[in-house]
Design an enzyme around this catalytic site. Structure first.
Site, PDB file in Angstrom:
ATOM      1  CE  LYS A 123      -3.783  -2.336   2.467  1.00 35.13           C
ATOM      2  NZ  LYS A 123      -4.787  -2.199   3.565  1.00 35.13           N
TER       3      LYS A 123
ATOM      4  CE1 TYR B 128      -9.387  -3.119   0.714  1.00 39.40           C
ATOM      5  CE2 TYR B 128      -8.576  -1.073  -0.259  1.00 39.40           C
ATOM      6  CZ  TYR B 128      -8.354  -2.237   0.478  1.00 39.40           C
ATOM      7  OH  TYR B 128      -7.099  -2.511   0.967  1.00 39.40           O
TER       8      TYR B 128
ATOM      9  CG  ASN C  48      -3.410  -2.739   6.954  1.00 38.35           C
ATOM     10  OD1 ASN C  48      -3.246  -2.416   5.785  1.00 38.35           O
ATOM     11  ND2 ASN C  48      -4.515  -3.323   7.394  1.00 38.35           N
TER      12      ASN C  48
ATOM     13  CG  HIS D  81      -5.218  -6.175  -0.444  1.00 41.93           C
ATOM     14  ND1 HIS D  81      -6.420  -6.248   0.215  1.00 41.93           N
ATOM     15  CD2 HIS D  81      -5.327  -6.997  -1.525  1.00 41.93           C
ATOM     16  CE1 HIS D  81      -7.232  -7.056  -0.451  1.00 41.93           C
ATOM     17  NE2 HIS D  81      -6.592  -7.532  -1.509  1.00 41.93           N
TER      18      HIS D  81
ATOM     19  CD  GLU E 167      -8.888  -8.792  -3.734  1.00 41.15           C
ATOM     20  OE1 GLU E 167      -7.698  -9.160  -3.553  1.00 41.15           O
ATOM     21  OE2 GLU E 167      -9.695  -8.639  -2.799  1.00 41.15           O
TER      22      GLU E 167
HETATM   23  P1  DAT Z   1      -7.865  -6.745   5.617  1.00 43.02           P
HETATM   24  O1  DAT Z   1      -7.055  -5.765   4.805  1.00 43.02           O
HETATM   25  O2  DAT Z   1      -7.101  -7.300   6.770  1.00 43.02           O
HETATM   26  O3  DAT Z   1      -8.530  -7.791   4.753  1.00 43.02           O
HETATM   27  P2  DAT Z   1     -10.508  -5.481   5.776  1.00 43.02           P
HETATM   28  O4  DAT Z   1     -10.809  -6.124   4.464  1.00 43.02           O
HETATM   29  O5  DAT Z   1     -11.462  -5.697   6.884  1.00 43.02           O
HETATM   30  O6  DAT Z   1      -9.048  -5.898   6.297  1.00 43.02           O
HETATM   31  O7  DAT Z   1     -10.380  -3.899   5.579  1.00 43.02           O
HETATM   32  C1  DAT Z   1      -9.723  -3.374   4.439  1.00 43.02           C
HETATM   33  C2  DAT Z   1      -8.808  -2.269   4.899  1.00 43.02           C
HETATM   34  O8  DAT Z   1      -9.582  -1.197   5.438  1.00 43.02           O
HETATM   35  C3  DAT Z   1      -7.855  -2.668   6.021  1.00 43.02           C
HETATM   36  O9  DAT Z   1      -6.683  -3.277   5.525  1.00 43.02           O
HETATM   37  C4  DAT Z   1      -7.604  -1.376   6.699  1.00 43.02           C
HETATM   38  C5  DAT Z   1      -8.918  -0.611   6.554  1.00 43.02           C
HETATM   39  N1  DAT Z   1      -9.785  -0.773   7.726  1.00 43.02           N
HETATM   40  C6  DAT Z   1     -10.395  -1.925   8.125  1.00 43.02           C
HETATM   41  N2  DAT Z   1     -11.144  -1.737   9.213  1.00 43.02           N
HETATM   42  C7  DAT Z   1     -11.011  -0.435   9.546  1.00 43.02           C
HETATM   43  C8  DAT Z   1     -11.541   0.403  10.588  1.00 43.02           C
HETATM   44  N3  DAT Z   1     -12.376  -0.085  11.516  1.00 43.02           N
HETATM   45  N4  DAT Z   1     -11.176   1.698  10.607  1.00 43.02           N
HETATM   46  C9  DAT Z   1     -10.340   2.210   9.684  1.00 43.02           C
HETATM   47  N5  DAT Z   1      -9.814   1.488   8.653  1.00 43.02           N
HETATM   48  C10 DAT Z   1     -10.137   0.190   8.582  1.00 43.02           C
HETATM   49 MG    MG Z   2     -10.039  -7.642   3.351  1.00 40.60          MG
END
Ligand code: DAT
Ligand code: MG
Length: 140
Positions: free
Chosen positions: A11, A51, A118, A121, A132
């Protein structure tokens, strides 16, 4: 387990912090193969589709804005069990609680931003990986 492919993204925070090599090193050290690799700045349309599952979440706009804020490295990574395996390497979503030894646990932390930054992805299922990869590498 069958050979499979997953989409990995370093990212904008990972690219800005010069962690591309560190992430790819961990992927290769695990024994997975990089079969496509591209540095690019994505657009809002691609990120909104990537997303789409989060479009009703309060962080969606911040997430898309963050993901188009600078270049990312997108890769197709191949190996036995790589979809689950890369998720294990990445660690859990929140860097503060991600386990040490994982990419997010070792290299990430909270920044007080509206979106969790983080570093990486990784696709979360075979269906997500196929969708994707089709979005990011339509020719492959
Ligand atoms: P992951 O990337 O671990 O699959 P996800 O699909 O639930 O996680 O969310 C996509 C991204 O969105 C994640 O990498 C970081 C951001 N994100 C997730 N939950 C969040 C939250 N509660 N507040 C802010 N950003 C968030
Ligand atoms: Mg995810």
């Amino acid at each position: 387990t069958a050979t499979e492919r997953t989409l990995v993204i370093v990212k904008p925070d990972g690219v800005a912090r010069n962690l591309v090599g560190e992430v790819l090193r961990r992927v290769e050290a695990k024994g997975y193969s990089i079969v496509a690799l591209e540095l690019r700045t994505a657009d809002t349309d691609l990120l909104a589709r990537h997303y789409a599952e989060h479009e009703d979440k309060p962080f969606f706009a911040s997430l898309v804005e963050f993901m188009v804020s600078g270049p990312v490295v997108a890769a197709i990574v191949e190996g036995h069990g790589v979809i689950e395996g890369f998720r294990s390497l990445a660690g859990s979503t929140k860097p503060t609680s991600a386990a040490p030894g994982t990419i997010r646990g070792d290299l990430g932390r909270e920044w007080g931003s509206a979106v969790v930054q983080n570093i990486v992805h990784g696709s979360d299922s075979p269906e997500s990986a196929a969708r994707e990869i089709g979005l990011w590498f339509p020719a492959l």
